[in-house]
Design a protein around this motif. Sequence first.
Motif, PDB file in Angstrom:
ATOM      1  N   THR A  98      39.035  34.510  39.964  1.00  0.00           N
ATOM      2  CA  THR A  98      39.057  35.482  38.881  1.00  0.00           C
ATOM      3  C   THR A  98      38.066  36.594  39.218  1.00  0.00           C
ATOM      4  O   THR A  98      37.399  36.549  40.257  1.00  0.00           O
ATOM      5  CB  THR A  98      38.635  34.831  37.537  1.00  0.00           C
ATOM      6  OG1 THR A  98      37.288  34.349  37.662  1.00  0.00           O
ATOM      7  CG2 THR A  98      39.559  33.693  37.169  1.00  0.00           C
ATOM      8  N   TYR A 109      38.407  29.964  38.258  1.00  0.00           N
ATOM      9  CA  TYR A 109      38.938  29.437  37.015  1.00  0.00           C
ATOM     10  C   TYR A 109      39.514  28.064  37.313  1.00  0.00           C
ATOM     11  O   TYR A 109      40.419  27.927  38.139  1.00  0.00           O
ATOM     12  CB  TYR A 109      40.021  30.343  36.429  1.00  0.00           C
ATOM     13  CG  TYR A 109      40.461  29.863  35.075  1.00  0.00           C
ATOM     14  CD1 TYR A 109      39.754  30.219  33.940  1.00  0.00           C
ATOM     15  CD2 TYR A 109      41.547  29.002  34.944  1.00  0.00           C
ATOM     16  CE1 TYR A 109      40.125  29.752  32.691  1.00  0.00           C
ATOM     17  CE2 TYR A 109      41.920  28.526  33.704  1.00  0.00           C
ATOM     18  CZ  TYR A 109      41.212  28.903  32.582  1.00  0.00           C
ATOM     19  OH  TYR A 109      41.576  28.431  31.352  1.00  0.00           O
ATOM     20  N   GLU A 111      41.807  25.498  36.471  1.00  0.00           N
ATOM     21  CA  GLU A 111      43.022  25.365  35.674  1.00  0.00           C
ATOM     22  C   GLU A 111      43.185  23.945  35.157  1.00  0.00           C
ATOM     23  O   GLU A 111      43.492  23.739  33.986  1.00  0.00           O
ATOM     24  CB  GLU A 111      44.246  25.768  36.517  1.00  0.00           C
ATOM     25  CG  GLU A 111      45.569  25.632  35.808  1.00  0.00           C
ATOM     26  CD  GLU A 111      45.782  26.616  34.671  1.00  0.00           C
ATOM     27  OE1 GLU A 111      46.697  26.383  33.871  1.00  0.00           O
ATOM     28  OE2 GLU A 111      45.047  27.616  34.572  1.00  0.00           O
ATOM     29  N   GLU A 145      34.904  28.876  35.224  1.00  0.00           N
ATOM     30  CA  GLU A 145      35.340  28.832  33.831  1.00  0.00           C
ATOM     31  C   GLU A 145      36.534  27.913  33.685  1.00  0.00           C
ATOM     32  O   GLU A 145      37.260  27.663  34.648  1.00  0.00           O
ATOM     33  CB  GLU A 145      35.739  30.226  33.348  1.00  0.00           C
ATOM     34  CG  GLU A 145      34.605  31.204  33.282  1.00  0.00           C
ATOM     35  CD  GLU A 145      35.059  32.546  32.763  1.00  0.00           C
ATOM     36  OE1 GLU A 145      34.589  32.942  31.699  1.00  0.00           O
ATOM     37  OE2 GLU A 145      35.898  33.176  33.434  1.00  0.00           O
ATOM     38  N   PHE A 146      36.752  27.446  32.457  1.00  0.00           N
ATOM     39  CA  PHE A 146      37.893  26.584  32.165  1.00  0.00           C
ATOM     40  C   PHE A 146      38.084  26.515  30.667  1.00  0.00           C
ATOM     41  O   PHE A 146      37.200  26.905  29.904  1.00  0.00           O
ATOM     42  CB  PHE A 146      37.683  25.177  32.741  1.00  0.00           C
ATOM     43  CG  PHE A 146      36.310  24.611  32.468  1.00  0.00           C
ATOM     44  CD1 PHE A 146      36.052  23.889  31.323  1.00  0.00           C
ATOM     45  CD2 PHE A 146      35.281  24.829  33.372  1.00  0.00           C
ATOM     46  CE1 PHE A 146      34.786  23.385  31.077  1.00  0.00           C
ATOM     47  CE2 PHE A 146      34.010  24.329  33.135  1.00  0.00           C
ATOM     48  CZ  PHE A 146      33.765  23.599  31.972  1.00  0.00           C
ATOM     49  N   THR A 147      39.228  26.038  30.256  1.00  0.00           N
ATOM     50  CA  THR A 147      39.487  25.806  28.838  1.00  0.00           C
ATOM     51  C   THR A 147      39.750  24.317  28.648  1.00  0.00           C
ATOM     52  O   THR A 147      40.153  23.618  29.577  1.00  0.00           O
ATOM     53  CB  THR A 147      40.707  26.599  28.326  1.00  0.00           C
ATOM     54  OG1 THR A 147      41.846  26.263  29.105  1.00  0.00           O
ATOM     55  CG2 THR A 147      40.469  28.091  28.399  1.00  0.00           C
ATOM     56  N   THR A 172      41.726  32.077  23.415  1.00  0.00           N
ATOM     57  CA  THR A 172      42.720  32.240  24.473  1.00  0.00           C
ATOM     58  C   THR A 172      44.075  32.567  23.859  1.00  0.00           C
ATOM     59  O   THR A 172      44.520  31.895  22.935  1.00  0.00           O
ATOM     60  CB  THR A 172      42.827  30.954  25.308  1.00  0.00           C
ATOM     61  OG1 THR A 172      41.540  30.664  25.852  1.00  0.00           O
ATOM     62  CG2 THR A 172      43.849  31.106  26.420  1.00  0.00           C
TER      63      THR A 172
END
Length: 193
Positions: A98, A109, A111, A145-147, A172
Motif C-alpha cells: 500500500t 496490508y 489481507e 495494516e489489516f481489518t 471500511t
Amino acid sequence: MTVQRCDILTARVRAVDYWGGAEVVEKSVPGLVMRMASAADAEILNDMIGTFAAYERLPNQSTVSALQEELASPNRVMEAVLAFLDGVPVGFAVFFQTYSTFIARRGLYLEDIYVKEHHRNQGIATALLRFISRIAIERNFGRVEFTVLLWNTVAIEFFEKLGATPTSAWTTYRLSGEWLQKLASESAAHNAL
C-alpha cells in the motif's frame, strides 16, 4: 501504565507504555518453517483459503489456477507466506503493498492470516506476523495494516495483545458487484461525451 509486551519484530519482551496492554509470552514453535509462497504452492494455499472462508462465513471464489497465475506473475500484487509445522502446511498470510500519502511511505496490508484450527495457540500466527513485520522493515515500509471482522473477538484480542490498535476514526467501505459495474459504466459514458 508500564507493561511487558512482545515486540513483533524481534520477539523480545520489553517494557513499554501501553494503555490497556497485556503481557505476551514468546512461544517457541519447534519444527515451524515459514517461506514465501510460489506458484507451485497454489494448491496448498487454495485449500487453506477455502477452509478459512468457511470459518469467516464468506463466499470463496479462489481457485488454484488464479493463485498460480498471480504468484507466477512478475508484476504480481499479492504475496503470501506459508507456515509449515514438521513439513505439514498449517497456516498462511496474504498481503500486498500500500502507500500512505500522510506518512509518504509504502506499507503492507495484511489481507488474511490463517492457522488451521488444531494448530492454533502454538505461536504460529504470531510467527507469521513477525515474518511480515520483518519484510516491512527490510523494505523500509512504514506500517502493516489489516481489518478484523467485528464478531471475531478471538482475533481482536490476539492482535491487541501484540500491540495493534484499532483505528476507530475510519470505517471500511467497499464497492463491488453491480455497484462497481454501474460506476464504471457511468464513467465510460461520461468520457464518451
